[in-house]
Design a protein around this motif. Structure first.
Motif, PDB file in Angstrom:
ATOM      1  N   SER A  40      33.139  53.894  38.727  1.00 55.43           N
ATOM      2  CA  SER A  40      34.597  53.938  38.596  1.00 55.43           C
ATOM      3  C   SER A  40      35.257  52.806  39.383  1.00 55.43           C
ATOM      4  N   PHE A  41      34.651  52.431  40.507  1.00 56.92           N
ATOM      5  CA  PHE A  41      35.201  51.313  41.285  1.00 56.92           C
ATOM      6  C   PHE A  41      34.966  49.995  40.553  1.00 56.92           C
ATOM      7  N   ALA A 101      37.427  49.721  37.856  1.00 55.09           N
ATOM      8  CA  ALA A 101      38.774  49.457  38.366  1.00 55.09           C
ATOM      9  C   ALA A 101      38.923  48.006  38.814  1.00 55.09           C
ATOM     10  N   ASP A 108      39.610  55.566  52.510  1.00 53.92           N
ATOM     11  CA  ASP A 108      39.822  55.474  51.067  1.00 53.92           C
ATOM     12  C   ASP A 108      39.493  54.053  50.623  1.00 53.92           C
ATOM     13  N   PHE A 120      31.433  52.343  50.570  1.00 55.96           N
ATOM     14  CA  PHE A 120      31.960  53.676  50.269  1.00 55.96           C
ATOM     15  C   PHE A 120      31.311  54.763  51.096  1.00 55.96           C
ATOM     16  N   HIS A 169      38.354  52.853  47.867  1.00 62.77           N
ATOM     17  CA  HIS A 169      38.792  52.503  46.517  1.00 62.77           C
ATOM     18  C   HIS A 169      40.213  51.949  46.550  1.00 62.77           C
ATOM     19  N   THR A 170      41.120  52.689  47.146  1.00 63.63           N
ATOM     20  CA  THR A 170      42.516  52.238  47.199  1.00 63.63           C
ATOM     21  C   THR A 170      42.646  50.959  48.011  1.00 63.63           C
ATOM     22  N   TYR A 223      40.542  48.474  48.629  1.00 62.12           N
ATOM     23  CA  TYR A 223      40.047  47.240  48.033  1.00 62.12           C
ATOM     24  C   TYR A 223      40.654  46.936  46.667  1.00 62.12           C
ATOM     25  N   ILE A 224      41.046  47.938  45.933  1.00 64.13           N
ATOM     26  CA  ILE A 224      41.741  47.634  44.676  1.00 64.13           C
ATOM     27  C   ILE A 224      43.096  47.002  44.979  1.00 64.13           C
TER      28      ILE A 224
END
Length: 384
Positions: free
Chosen positions: A292-293, A296, A256, A240, A258-259, A261-262
């Motif tokens: 938060s990651f 998620a 981004d 990150f 988060h987006t 890897y989710i």
């Protein structure tokens, strides 16, 4: 027993694991030459550590072009398969469960390691930054070198590589492994396709996130068809930020993450693979993953989740207790302590790692670390 949470059983794919302590894939560069063949010494190293609930063998290149460091083992030749078979037999005889890690470095290589001295291959012709390959310069000696600009793969070549992953998975099962892990981390080939920094393609494998995830999606599908999704795991390094830009894994910090890897993890959820392994930044003062990651990840994925990255026993226990992790991997500690689960269970002191002996060489710094009972009169510098 101390640290009881590590010693509850958990199911992973076809296996009931007796503890939640993982030996992660750890490059040691001790394959026999010529041929990058696993050795009897390597079999002893893994046998010593078979009390881990789960083990992933060091990365094995799926083809000759996949090598970025001298003396790493392959999993594409008959000699290599035979060498690995000795390792899996030793682990199984000791009651362990072991997967193979399928590895292709892509652009993180050098012409000296490539067939015919060719340029390394990659999604795009972009040279990596802040990373070195390792080439042999003589018998048992070598040095770090900067990778050259790679050659961009054609679409037919990308599709051929997907099948090479499936073939390597088939080879791994033939060698006695209980399953395979796709190395999609640390800036290597699959990670290069995922990253907008390394992938500037304008075809079906580049541009949108969906397209950049296509290579991973096709590999997961092909490997699942070859060996079964219950025998498959995938490893990511979702960085990150960095407080030390020279230590970032080849600079692949997405705009981004988060987006990115989710979405990748949702892909794994849809495929029903057995586990997800997340390797965090592991240098001193490295940034932690956002809570938060982690939350998620747990919401997106119902399989087993492994975290690795310079974990202490206490820090790992907190993730297990919070339900954010199912297993925790210990790299450096397991190298120096072949009986690490017993040390964690009893609160025994840890041996000190000898970092100068991590890569290459023989038994020294590899199979000569003592168990606690062999050295209980020695005053170590750390405790479990």
């Amino acid at each position: 027993m101390k640290n009881q949470i590590y010693f509850t059983s958990v199911q992973l794919g076809r296996h009931i694991l007796t503890n939640r302590i993982v030996l992660p894939p750890l490059t040691r560069q001790r394959a026999a030459q010529p041929g990058d063949i696993p050795t009897d010494l390597m079999a002893e190293y893994y046998r010593q550590r078979a009390s881990a609930g789960f083990m992933v063998a060091e990365g094995a290149q799926i083809e000759p072009r996949g090598q970025g460091y001298a003396w790493t083992p392959g999993i594409y030749s008959e000699g290599q398969i035979a060498g690995w078979r000795k390792i899996t037999q030793a682990v199984h005889d000791a009651g362990g469960v072991i997967f193979a890690q399928l590895w292709h470095v892509g652009r993180v290589s050098h012409s000296a390691l490539q067939p015919n001295g060719d340029a390394p291959i990659a999604p795009s012709a972009i040279a990596p930054q802040r990373v070195k390959a390792f080439i042999e310069t003589g018998s048992g000696v070598g040095h770090l070198v900067s990778p050259p600009t790679p050659r961009a793969l054609t679409v037919p070549e990308v599709k051929e590589l997907v099948q090479l992953y499936a073939r390597a998975a088939h080879n791994a099962i033939g060698a006695g492994f209980d399953g395979v892990e796709i190395h999609s981390a640390n800036g290597y080939l699959v990670n290069q396709f995922i990253s907008a920094h390394a992938n500037r393609r304008e075809d079906e494998y580049g541009g949108s996130l969906e397209n950049r995830l296509r290579f991973l999606r096709e590999i997961v599908s092909a490997v699942s068809a070859a060996v079964g999704p219950e025998r498959l795991g995938v490893r990511f390094t979702p960085l990150f930020e960095s407080t030390d830009q020279d230590r970032v894994y080849i600079g692949l910090v997405e705009e981004d993450p988060h987006t990115t890897y989710i979405e990748a993890i949702r892909l794994l959820e849809g495929a029903g693979v057995a586990y997800l392994s997340i390797a965090e930044a592991d240098w001193d003062n490295a940034p932690d993953l956002p809570l938060s990651f982690r939350q998620a990840v747990r919401q997106a994925y119902s399989g087993r989740i492994i975290y690795a990255g310079k974990y202490t026993v206490e820090r790992g226990a907190r993730l297990l207790e919070a339900g954010l992790a199912d297993l925790v991997a210990f790299g450096r500690a397991f190298i120096a302590n072949p009986d690490l689960p017993a040390r964690i269970a009893n609160g025994w002191p840890l041996n000190t790692l000898r970092p100068e002996l991590l890569y290459g060489g023989g038994a020294e710094g590899f199979t000569d670390y003592p168990t606690f009972h062999q050295t209980c009169d020695v005053e170590p510098s750390e405790t479990a």
